[in-house]
Write an enzyme that holds these catalytic residues in place. Structure first.
Site, PDB file in Angstrom:
ATOM      1  N   ASP A   1      -1.269   8.086  -0.522  1.00 60.90           N
ATOM      2  CA  ASP A   1      -0.214   7.135  -0.824  1.00 60.90           C
ATOM      3  C   ASP A   1       1.032   7.963  -1.117  1.00 60.90           C
ATOM      4  OD1 ASP A   1       1.340   4.932  -1.371  1.00 60.90           O
ATOM      5  OD2 ASP A   1      -0.111   3.977  -2.695  1.00 60.90           O
TER       6      ASP A   1
HETATM    7  C1  NOJ Z   1       3.397   2.922  -1.869  1.00 58.53           C
HETATM    8  C2  NOJ Z   1       2.425   1.807  -1.668  1.00 58.53           C
HETATM    9  O1  NOJ Z   1       1.443   1.841  -2.680  1.00 58.53           O
HETATM   10  C3  NOJ Z   1       1.747   1.850  -0.306  1.00 58.53           C
HETATM   11  O2  NOJ Z   1       0.977   0.700  -0.153  1.00 58.53           O
HETATM   12  C4  NOJ Z   1       2.766   1.973   0.778  1.00 58.53           C
HETATM   13  O3  NOJ Z   1       2.135   1.971   2.042  1.00 58.53           O
HETATM   14  C5  NOJ Z   1       3.578   3.215   0.575  1.00 58.53           C
HETATM   15  N1  NOJ Z   1       4.239   3.158  -0.724  1.00 58.53           N
HETATM   16  C6  NOJ Z   1       4.637   3.432   1.649  1.00 58.53           C
HETATM   17  O4  NOJ Z   1       5.650   2.515   1.500  1.00 58.53           O
END
Ligand code: NOJ
Length: 851
Positions: free
Chosen positions: A265
């Site tokens: 993430d």
């Molecule tokens: C953080 C989020 O938790 C995740 O779901 C997302 O894909 C990423 N940011 C990228 O935006």
């Protein structure tokens, strides 16, 4: 000695039962080997990777930095081969931050359809849109959070707190997305169940709960061939998910035999070696959100990974495995070769045609948005899912469907258009108008949004119905004046949720409570006080406390419409007027208070830097908890009304011995893997791994090169550790193929029943199969089958459920395997988790006795 029948004991007894302790011992990150749908892709990937240099390999593992390129994440490229970097883009319900794309219904609505067909079609439709924008990886679907607590801010991105329903929805969505040449990303792995403290919380969980609940839908995702899995922000048992030996190396890559790549993430990667050796394959966004001065812009991989490989701290086989996994996923979803994929034709960071290609370094100006329209006719599917996900919770006096009412009063802000447009609120983090998706990275830009008020006004015009619409929620006298003399008063209300980086009205992603927002409860009460035909429509992220409305005699109908996406009003009108007979079923339980749910969200912690949370409720979340604790919900999991009625009869169970379908190739191997392989020879000289002469680096772009020719590489003198040991490894007893031991998926029983439409209009019933596995440790029943059965009035059809070995097994933490416990087991077929129409004892498998 004759082998024991496999259903008596752990599925396969191998040398591996001389167990590895998954919690304490280090062991290497399992290397990809192909298998179940991966062989061809794996062969192509090995060949591709064999021809790469060290920095080319590293470049494919590392993002170029936050806002460094046009997608929310972009890896480095291989210019020499004309291979551009991977474009990774949110999110689970459509494309975030672009234009001319569709805004699909949220996962929670798709869960409510209980329809494999609609799950698959939505996946295909999304996949084709992502593909045509030049996106390689769609950052969805989501099975984490699963929905441990009803207030969970991102539950709506996923499908349901039930792991079986979520598992089916994950698999169908993934197959749909990947069939269109886009890699799906199952996220967030794992136990990312709340937004509060998501970056620091450490979750304690027992191994059985992990397997039977939270891991279950990820296993389905792996079996469906998902190309990537996103590790989450939180810690598990004290270790960050993106460097967690237990959850990534041991469970995901060994036991589940995941052959694709693990991507972090955004910002969830913490250390160079910790992540590399514990199974991370791709770092996103590559650099930190606030880059730091220095040669690597604060990146944890890029040049630092190159250094680590040259020192020998990260063995070549581990780097090669990262890239093989990334490229195997690519080749798995691409039928052509790598030169045929569309170029990226949009920018997440610029709405106009022209802008910077590299916004973080303000460089390379040009046409960054080509406004490619990728929507096709997806509006029709979105409307269909919107309508078929609506759950009719109450319908007294046959209030619905509406039949040309003389007058309709539509009341509430949640019915209205936003005068500034549907995307006026950044990240959809507001309730200024009707709500049709949650907020945060799980959003897409709406191409348009049909509000309920717009759709119902159009319908009223056709019918000659007098139409009034009241915008505000706080002037109760005005709402009552409009409602008082209307033939039907339709009150709209919302309860919103999203991701932690936006705080909406004091809700930091997670909902603070289960009441309606924006005076919604008072509005419903006020309208119901003056109109005895009050219909309540809810656009909520999940359950709200609504027992008062259920009991109110003047509230004649209640509909949960969830987050239906761009065709919100049209789908709703279809159901209100009976063009679509409601068939949605609640994908979660409606309690009378937040306490009813048992499991608690952690809002405050004594040490906010090190919060911990223990999932002591075990497998008992949502309906499993309500049943165990004897709490009557307002509406139970799986519940939903129709405009017709259905009869159930003729339950039949046919046992299979579960071994007929086994082919030798599905057998687990001899218990040991091959040793790790390397692909190609690395040139380890400093000069081969620095930027070419004259190359102009742009800060804070992340590069794979060493910082310069003066860098000193001191070769590691450490002995080979368990984590760097590339010799053959034991295959775990529950492993052996993507998704786990193939024998888990053998069908052991076929269960059939007859469903009849006993009413006067066509309708679709959602028969549900629940299984009681027996004993105190198991819930009263767990969902193990469902279907959508369309029936004309008077028509009867047979519904068929197939129960696999896995469906009737429990996880044994000692043997580290699934096994069928000898406790008596029962099957229930019904229209919800409480409304059981048929039941029977499940016959014990041959050679086994229930005791
Ligand atoms: C953080 C989020 O938790 C995740 O779901 C997302 O894909 C990423 N940011 C990228 O935006």
């Amino acid at each position: 000695m004759a082998p024991l029948p496999s259903f008596l004991v752990p599925l396969l007894i191998t040398a591996a039962s001389a167990a590895i302790d998954p919690f304490t011992s280090g062991f290497p990150s399992p290397w990809a080997v192909g298998g179940l749908g991966w062989d061809e892709a794996y062969t192509k990937a090995k060949e591709f990777v064999s021809g790469l240099t060290l920095v080319e390999k590293v470049n494919l593992t590392t993002g170029t930095g936050w806002e460094a390129d046009r997608c929310v994440g972009v890896t480095g490229s291989v210019p020499r081969l004309g291979f551009r970097g991977f474009c990774l883009q949110d999110g689970p319900l459509g494309i975030r931050y672009t234009d001319h794309n569709s805004a699909f219904p949220a996962g929670i609505n798709v869960g409510a359809t209980f329809s494999r067909r609609l799950m698959r079609l939505r996946g295909e439709a999304m996949g084709s849109e992502f593909h045509d924008k030049g996106i390689d990886v769609q950052l969805g679907p989501a099975a984490g959070p699963l929905g441990r607590v009803p207030q969970g801010g991102r539950n709506w991105e996923g499908f349901s707190p039930d792991p079986y329903l979520t598992g089916v929805a994950m698999a169908e969505t993934i197959k749909g997305i990947q069939s269109k040449g886009v890699i799906a990303c199952a996220k967030h792995y794992i136990l990312n169940e709340q937004e509060h403290f998501r970056n620091s919380i450490s979750v304690k969980i027992d191994d059985r709960t992990l397997h039977e609940l939270y891991l279950w839908p990820f296993a389905d995702s792996v079996r469906a061939g998902v190309g990537s899995i996103m590790c989450s922000y939180n810690k598990i048992e004290g270790l960050y998910s993106c460097e967690n030996n237990w959850t990534t190396n041991y469970i995901l890559k060994n036991e589940l035999s995941f052959q694709g790549f693990v991507v972090s993430d955004w910002g969830a990667q913490k250390t160079t070696l910790g992540s590399a050796l514990n199974g991370l394959d791709m770092a996103m966004p590559g650099g930190p959100f606030s880059p730091t001065p220095g040669p690597y812009s604060g990146a944890i991989w890029g040049g630092l990974l190159t250094e680590a490989v040259l020192r020998g701290d990260v063995p070549q086989w581990r780097l090669d495995d990262m890239v093989v996994r990334i490229m195997a996923s690519y080749f798995k979803v691409h039928t052509g070769n790598y030169t045929t994929r569309p170029d990226i034709n949009f920018s997440s960071w610029e709405k106009k045609a022209e802008g910077y290609f590299h916004p973080s370094s303000k460089s390379s100006w040009g046409v960054v948005n080509e406004f490619v329209d990728v929507q096709r006719n997806h509006a029709a599917l979105i409307r269909e899912i919107g309508a078929k996900s609506i759950v009719l919770l109450k319908n007294s006096n046959s209030a619905l469907p509406l039949r040309k009412p003389a007058s309709v009063a539509v009341i509430g802000r949640d019915a209205q258009d936003d005068p500034l447009g549907p995307n006026a609120c950044v990240e959809r983090a507001c309730i200024n108008a009707t709500v049709a998706m949650g907020w945060g990275s799980g959003t897409a830009e709406y191409p348009y949004l049909i509000s309920p008020s717009t759709a119902l006004k159009a319908r009223a015009a056709v019918d000659g119905t007098a139409f009034t619409s009241i915008v505000g929620n706080w002037d109760l006298a005005q709402a009552q004046a409009a409602a008082r003399n209307a033939s039907v008063a339709i009150v709209f209300a919302t309860a919103h949720a999203g991701e932690d980086f936006v705080d909406v009205d004091g809700n930091k992603g997670d909902r603070n409570n289960l009441t309606l927002w924006d005076n919604g409860d008072a509005l419903i009460r006020a309208v119901a006080a003056v109109n005895n035909n009050t219909v309540v429509v809810l656009h909520t992220a999940g359950p709200v406390v609504l027992d008062y409305a259920k009991a109110h005699p003047n509230v004649t109908a209640i509909l949960w419409a969830g987050y239906p996406g761009q065709e919100s009003g049209n789908g709703l009108a279809d159901v209100l007027y009976g063009d679509v007979n409601p068939q949605g079923r609640s994908p979660f339980t409606w309690g009378k208070s937040v306490e009813d749910y048992g499991a608690e969200l952690l809002f405050t912690a004594p040490d906010p830097r090190n919060p911990t949370q223990s999932f002591d409720e075990g497998v008992f979340i949502d309906y499993r908890h309500f049943q165990k604790a004897g709490i009557a919900p307002t509406w139970e999991f799986g519940f939903g009304l129709s405009y017709t009625t259905f009869d159930y009869s003729g339950l039949k169970i046919v046992s299979h011995n579960g071994e007929d379908t086994l082919t030798p190739t599905q057998m687990i191997n001899e218990g040991l893997t091959e040793p790790a392989s390397t692909f190609g020879t690395l040139n380890r000289s400093i000069s081969a791994n620095i930027p070419p002469a004259g190359f102009n680096k742009i800060w804070p772009y992340v590069y794979p090169w060493l910082s310069g020719s003066n860098v000193t590489i001191v070769p590691s003198t450490a002995a080979v550790t368990p984590a760097t040991n590339g010799s053959e490894q034991r295959v775990l007893p529950a492993g052996g193929a993507p998704g786990g031991n193939p024998r888990l998926y053998e069908v052991m029983y076929t269960i059939t029943a007859e469903i009849k439409n006993t009413g006067t209009v066509p309708g679709t019933e959602i028969p549900q199969l629940y299984v009681q596995l027996g004993g105190e440790e198991n819930p009263w029943g767990v969902l193990r089958g469902f279907d959508d059965v369309a029936l004309a009035p008077g028509e009867t059809k047979m519904v068929k459920f197939e129960l696999t070995r896995r469906d009737i097994s429990n996880w044994n933490t000692t043997s580290q395997n699934w096994e069928i416990w000898s406790k008596p087991k029962f099957v229930f077929v019904g229209s919800s988790s409480n409304r059981i129409r048929l039941n029977a004892t499940l016959p014990a498998p041959p050679g086994m006795v229930w005791v």
